[in-house]
Design a protein around this motif. Sequence first.
Motif, PDB file in Angstrom:
ATOM      1  N   ILE A  33     -46.276 -69.007  53.902  1.00 29.53           N
ATOM      2  CA  ILE A  33     -45.899 -69.750  55.095  1.00 29.53           C
ATOM      3  C   ILE A  33     -44.427 -69.546  55.415  1.00 29.53           C
ATOM      4  CG2 ILE A  33     -45.720 -72.055  56.071  1.00 29.53           C
ATOM      5  CD1 ILE A  33     -48.535 -71.012  55.573  1.00 29.53           C
ATOM      6  N   ILE A  34     -43.575 -69.678  54.379  1.00 28.96           N
ATOM      7  CA  ILE A  34     -42.143 -69.479  54.593  1.00 28.96           C
ATOM      8  C   ILE A  34     -41.898 -68.046  55.029  1.00 28.96           C
ATOM      9  CG2 ILE A  34     -39.891 -69.536  53.455  1.00 28.96           C
ATOM     10  CD1 ILE A  34     -40.872 -71.794  51.782  1.00 28.96           C
ATOM     11  N   GLY A  35     -42.825 -67.130  54.656  1.00 28.07           N
ATOM     12  CA  GLY A  35     -42.753 -65.739  55.095  1.00 28.07           C
ATOM     13  C   GLY A  35     -42.706 -65.612  56.610  1.00 28.07           C
ATOM     14  N   GLY A  36     -43.048 -66.668  57.319  1.00 27.39           N
ATOM     15  CA  GLY A  36     -42.884 -66.669  58.770  1.00 27.39           C
ATOM     16  C   GLY A  36     -41.447 -66.352  59.167  1.00 27.39           C
ATOM     17  N   LEU A  37     -40.487 -66.639  58.260  1.00 27.29           N
ATOM     18  CA  LEU A  37     -39.077 -66.368  58.541  1.00 27.29           C
ATOM     19  C   LEU A  37     -38.728 -64.893  58.422  1.00 27.29           C
ATOM     20  CD1 LEU A  37     -37.389 -69.305  56.610  1.00 27.29           C
ATOM     21  CD2 LEU A  37     -37.396 -68.990  59.062  1.00 27.29           C
ATOM     22  N   VAL A  38     -39.593 -64.084  57.815  1.00 20.99           N
ATOM     23  CA  VAL A  38     -39.287 -62.657  57.664  1.00 20.99           C
ATOM     24  C   VAL A  38     -40.357 -61.786  58.298  1.00 20.99           C
ATOM     25  CG1 VAL A  38     -37.860 -62.885  55.613  1.00 20.99           C
ATOM     26  CG2 VAL A  38     -40.311 -62.627  55.351  1.00 20.99           C
ATOM     27  N   GLY A  39     -41.096 -62.346  59.236  1.00 19.69           N
ATOM     28  CA  GLY A  39     -42.053 -61.536  59.970  1.00 19.69           C
ATOM     29  C   GLY A  39     -43.471 -61.639  59.471  1.00 19.69           C
ATOM     30  N   GLY A  40     -43.763 -62.639  58.648  1.00 21.82           N
ATOM     31  CA  GLY A  40     -45.128 -62.820  58.178  1.00 21.82           C
ATOM     32  C   GLY A  40     -46.091 -63.206  59.290  1.00 21.82           C
ATOM     33  N   GLY A  41     -45.543 -63.747  60.364  1.00 24.62           N
ATOM     34  CA  GLY A  41     -46.367 -64.096  61.521  1.00 24.62           C
ATOM     35  C   GLY A  41     -47.360 -65.206  61.210  1.00 24.62           C
ATOM     36  N   ALA A  42     -48.450 -65.237  61.976  1.00 23.35           N
ATOM     37  CA  ALA A  42     -49.557 -66.172  61.786  1.00 23.35           C
ATOM     38  C   ALA A  42     -49.086 -67.621  61.723  1.00 23.35           C
ATOM     39  CB  ALA A  42     -50.367 -65.790  60.565  1.00 23.35           C
ATOM     40  N   LEU A  43     -49.689 -68.419  60.826  1.00 21.12           N
ATOM     41  CA  LEU A  43     -49.421 -69.855  60.820  1.00 21.12           C
ATOM     42  C   LEU A  43     -47.967 -70.177  60.493  1.00 21.12           C
ATOM     43  CD1 LEU A  43     -52.603 -71.217  59.034  1.00 21.12           C
ATOM     44  CD2 LEU A  43     -52.101 -71.194  61.466  1.00 21.12           C
ATOM     45  N   GLY A  44     -47.386 -69.408  59.568  1.00 24.43           N
ATOM     46  CA  GLY A  44     -46.004 -69.664  59.175  1.00 24.43           C
ATOM     47  C   GLY A  44     -45.073 -69.553  60.368  1.00 24.43           C
ATOM     48  N   TYR A  45     -45.292 -68.510  61.169  1.00 21.68           N
ATOM     49  CA  TYR A  45     -44.468 -68.330  62.358  1.00 21.68           C
ATOM     50  C   TYR A  45     -44.624 -69.525  63.294  1.00 21.68           C
ATOM     51  CZ  TYR A  45     -42.836 -66.672  66.812  1.00 21.68           C
ATOM     52  OH  TYR A  45     -42.181 -66.577  68.005  1.00 21.68           O
ATOM     53  N   ASP A  46     -45.869 -69.984  63.455  1.00 24.67           N
ATOM     54  CA  ASP A  46     -46.099 -71.110  64.362  1.00 24.67           C
ATOM     55  C   ASP A  46     -45.363 -72.361  63.898  1.00 24.67           C
ATOM     56  OD1 ASP A  46     -47.636 -69.555  65.945  1.00 24.67           O
ATOM     57  OD2 ASP A  46     -49.559 -70.286  65.205  1.00 24.67           O
ATOM     58  N   PHE A  83     -38.514 -54.184  51.809  1.00 26.04           N
ATOM     59  CA  PHE A  83     -39.845 -53.919  52.334  1.00 26.04           C
ATOM     60  C   PHE A  83     -39.917 -53.938  53.863  1.00 26.04           C
ATOM     61  CE2 PHE A  83     -40.488 -55.877  48.130  1.00 26.04           C
ATOM     62  CZ  PHE A  83     -41.113 -54.830  47.503  1.00 26.04           C
ATOM     63  N   GLY A  84     -38.792 -54.099  54.535  1.00 27.30           N
ATOM     64  CA  GLY A  84     -38.826 -54.130  55.990  1.00 27.30           C
ATOM     65  C   GLY A  84     -39.365 -55.450  56.511  1.00 27.30           C
ATOM     66  N   VAL A  85     -39.371 -55.585  57.837  1.00 23.38           N
ATOM     67  CA  VAL A  85     -39.879 -56.807  58.440  1.00 23.38           C
ATOM     68  C   VAL A  85     -41.398 -56.741  58.538  1.00 23.38           C
ATOM     69  CG1 VAL A  85     -40.150 -57.765  60.756  1.00 23.38           C
ATOM     70  CG2 VAL A  85     -37.903 -57.644  59.737  1.00 23.38           C
ATOM     71  N   GLY A  86     -42.070 -57.847  58.296  1.00 20.17           N
ATOM     72  CA  GLY A  86     -43.529 -57.842  58.464  1.00 20.17           C
ATOM     73  C   GLY A  86     -44.231 -58.715  57.449  1.00 20.17           C
ATOM     74  N   ARG A  87     -45.509 -58.415  57.244  1.00 15.71           N
ATOM     75  CA  ARG A  87     -46.272 -59.242  56.323  1.00 15.71           C
ATOM     76  C   ARG A  87     -46.032 -58.850  54.872  1.00 15.71           C
ATOM     77  NH1 ARG A  87     -51.719 -57.777  58.577  1.00 15.71           N
ATOM     78  NH2 ARG A  87     -50.435 -56.209  59.573  1.00 15.71           N
ATOM     79  N   ALA A  88     -45.681 -57.578  54.653  1.00 19.54           N
ATOM     80  CA  ALA A  88     -45.477 -57.126  53.276  1.00 19.54           C
ATOM     81  C   ALA A  88     -44.374 -57.907  52.552  1.00 19.54           C
ATOM     82  CB  ALA A  88     -45.199 -55.627  53.255  1.00 19.54           C
ATOM     83  N   PRO A  89     -43.186 -58.127  53.176  1.00 14.61           N
ATOM     84  CA  PRO A  89     -42.177 -58.909  52.459  1.00 14.61           C
ATOM     85  C   PRO A  89     -42.618 -60.349  52.203  1.00 14.61           C
ATOM     86  CG  PRO A  89     -41.500 -58.501  54.714  1.00 14.61           C
ATOM     87  CD  PRO A  89     -42.660 -57.603  54.443  1.00 14.61           C
TER      88      PRO A  89
END
Lengths: 645, 319
Positions: A590-603, A513-519
């Motif tokens: 939240i763990i999606g922060g590791l694959v480009g989910g951004g937002a709180l997970g990234y923080d 699904f590429g990098v971003g919120r979708a994965p």
Amino acid sequence: MATITAPTPRTLPAILRNRAVAKLTLLALAAAILVPLANARWAGGAWPDALTVDVSDPLTKTSDWIIDNRDSHPLFLYFFGHVSNAVVVSVRAVYLLLLAAGWAGVTAFGALIAWRVAGVRLALGTAAAFLTCGLLGMWIPTMQTLALMVVAVLASVVVGALLGLAAGLSPRTDRALRPVLDTMQVLPAFAYLLPVVLVFGIGVPAAVLATVVYAAPPMARLTALGLRGADKEVLEAVESLGTTARQRLLTARIPLARKELLLGLNQTIMMALSMAVIASVIGGGGLGDRVYQALASVDVGAALAAGIPIVLIAVVLDRVTGAAGEQRSGDGRKTLWAYGAVAALVIALAARFAGRADWPDAWTVAIAEPVNRAVDWMTAHLYSGVPVIGGTADWAAHFTTWVLDPVRDGLQWLPWWSVLLIVAALAWLIGTWRTALTAVLAMAAIGVLGVWDSSLDTLSQVLAAVAVTLVLGFATGIAAARSDRVERLLRPVLDVFQTMPQFVYLIPVVALFGVGRAPAVAAAVVYALPAVVRITAQGLRQVDPAALESSNSLGATTWQQLRQVQLPLARPALLLALNQGVVLVLAVVIIGGLVGGGALGYDVVFGLAQGDLATGLVAGAAIVCLGLMLDRVTQPTERRAKKGA
Amino acid sequence: MRLRTTSAVAGVSALLLLTGCGAADMTKQASPFANAQGAKTVTLSVQSWVGAQANVAVAQYLLEHELGYRVDTVQIDEVPAWDALSQGRVDALLEDWGHPEEEQRYVADKKTIVNGGGLGVTGHIGWYVPTYFAKQHPDVTDWENLDKYASQLRTAESGGKGQLMDGSPSYVTNDKALVKNLKLNYQVVFAGSEAAQITQIKQFAKEKKPFLTYWYAPQWLFKKVPMTEVKLPAYKEGCDADPEKVACAYPHTPLQKYLNADFAKNGGKAARFLKNFKWTTEDQNEVSLMIADQKLSPEEAAKKWVDSHESTWRGWLSR
């Protein structure tokens, strides 16, 4: 639960509707007075700056203070240092014991325990599971994880049982403890790694303590439940014999609560195992670390090789402790025990003297390469250019532009007070005014912490993922409830998805699904789906057979039966599925922060990676508030009502 | 009530009994898995990028096969690794990209960490586009022309702007400030981990799609996906002092090794070996490529390199 509501299916909605109207009117009245006031002072969509508190300065100071004083301050020298040492010493002791037993000894003792507790089939399964761990070349990491688990589970059980004992014996403690345990259970584990690391540093002590915080609540809850649920008549009978309070506790109440205690143990083990992997982010070592390292070199095969032992241990421990709860083993077979123990000891010693205590390097099977080839093939053929339906990358892009973006922008565009109003309305409709108050306060706290926008971003991902999960989960759950064969086929698949560490499928998800919120959303769906499917299927199956019979005799079609009888009657189960779906989705988004989910997970990842307490802790707190809010908004009234009683 | 008091007292006294009553030094706590079964253990920290894995793989192989140590590895990001080094949870950090604040705190003030010398590799961070794209549009390699290409570099994640893909939050980056201060029509999208970033770059390259990414050398991926650096305003000493106002390129950093102070003093052969460990960018890339692209296990990759470069590593052992 379905059978309790069954006699009054007609009257309940009517009452609910009246009550709902009353609640909404009240809320609208309050809003009519408060909103113009708030709007006049702080107009605009996002949370007003005037109402935020900047906590980054004090947090940075705290973090600096801890780092500067950790080697010298008495608090650390005489308290945290000892706690930390105790953990290191005990984990080390267990680890050395496991190494001394060697692979043959560990396998033999494991099988012996499984045999005595749960029978021959599980004993063979246990032995096979241990041997597979060795075959995958994961013997040492498996032993490290086991050592960590043994200590963490023991500590969780002790802490949980003590808390549960207090809550079970005193109603006042119970009332005080319940909201705390509730809250602890909805927290995504990722959120509180940082504070533990700060105090204890990277490594095993932090990992074990984080695990205890995460895994103790179910034990406490079930212990309390077991003690309260003890049969009144039995207790009275025991009391009439003139026993003291302590005798009653030891001879009657605890033995009567055996089933709940073992279920608590089972839950604690499962939670601890899932945490063992997340704790690899803070240097927990063992299998989790192998999965995490494989993730870093984009090696799905290696990640799977370390993930499979985790799944195996989870399944074995689940089945063995589950079986222990089912049956009562007598004491008359002590000799059998002794023979078994001697046999296991002989096996261990034999392997030792044969010089084969360590797992032989030659006896490993490399699965990484074929797995990687399969993943490469899959991504090469599915990522793009599939005729007509497009590739997964296109889907992900469409999902992002058509679903995630509008939902996020919509949420962020909404005036802040209207978000609070919506939360209040939803929580109040489904629960009591207290539920609503908690939810609103949690949401407001997010604003006060100054992370309103990124929290709404995370919320939009959660909502999208939950929607997908529910559609898929209900559909699959209905199928599983209606056909035994589907359920049998599904069971191992669900087991694997539920216990496989999320890190294993983060990379395939990116490749698709590429990098971003979708994965991130995709990974969350995979993780939350099994629980939703299970609860849905179970809820539908438990619908009163009499109701089904009667609708059958009235000539209802299968579809009518499902829509008009089964689904309405299973409503509590469906609501529980929704609630569980929301909590689990949040944990993985939240763990999606590791694959480009951004937002709180990234923080949170940023905070952990940079040792930045201000960013990490604020994001963690926001996640906690978000979890609390979502839990309250989706928590069925029935559970609430029981708590008041 | 009496029961609770008893158990509390029992708990506290058990804790005291278990740990003794003296002070517990949190700077002396090795991993519980270290030195098991009488073997001497070295604990190395591995960072999430493959170059760091390559360093550790080779060091581990030589420590195990030539010096007879057991090696434990723990995956930690750079900044927490400094903390772990200071506490003695890990013995060495083999590749540091420059953390002046930590250096001041741990090396100069607390003296719990010592510099282990250079790794021999020079690191450089920058913005890169794939070479196939740079060949079609040679002027994309200057930052002043980037805005022209923003629409081609747009993705679903970047909204209406062009996408500048960043990697793990643990890496040193000024990209958000750079985009703002250079007034570029770009959105920084964080892939969240190097693994996610590499996976995405490979997918882009397979389709010959244009992309703009934060990337760094030395890196094995250049061999698979050739990339060209985009010129940013030149780096001058101190131009990146204020993180909010940065408007210049990244510096070239000679990468450093750091050791726990106790280990450096009492670590015997292992410590001496790790201080001597020094190789070239090409060496590192060779091992990294084997690990990340040919999917050899780190141990196999290290063995291959060690077998063919004896002259290089002999020197690390003898001195």
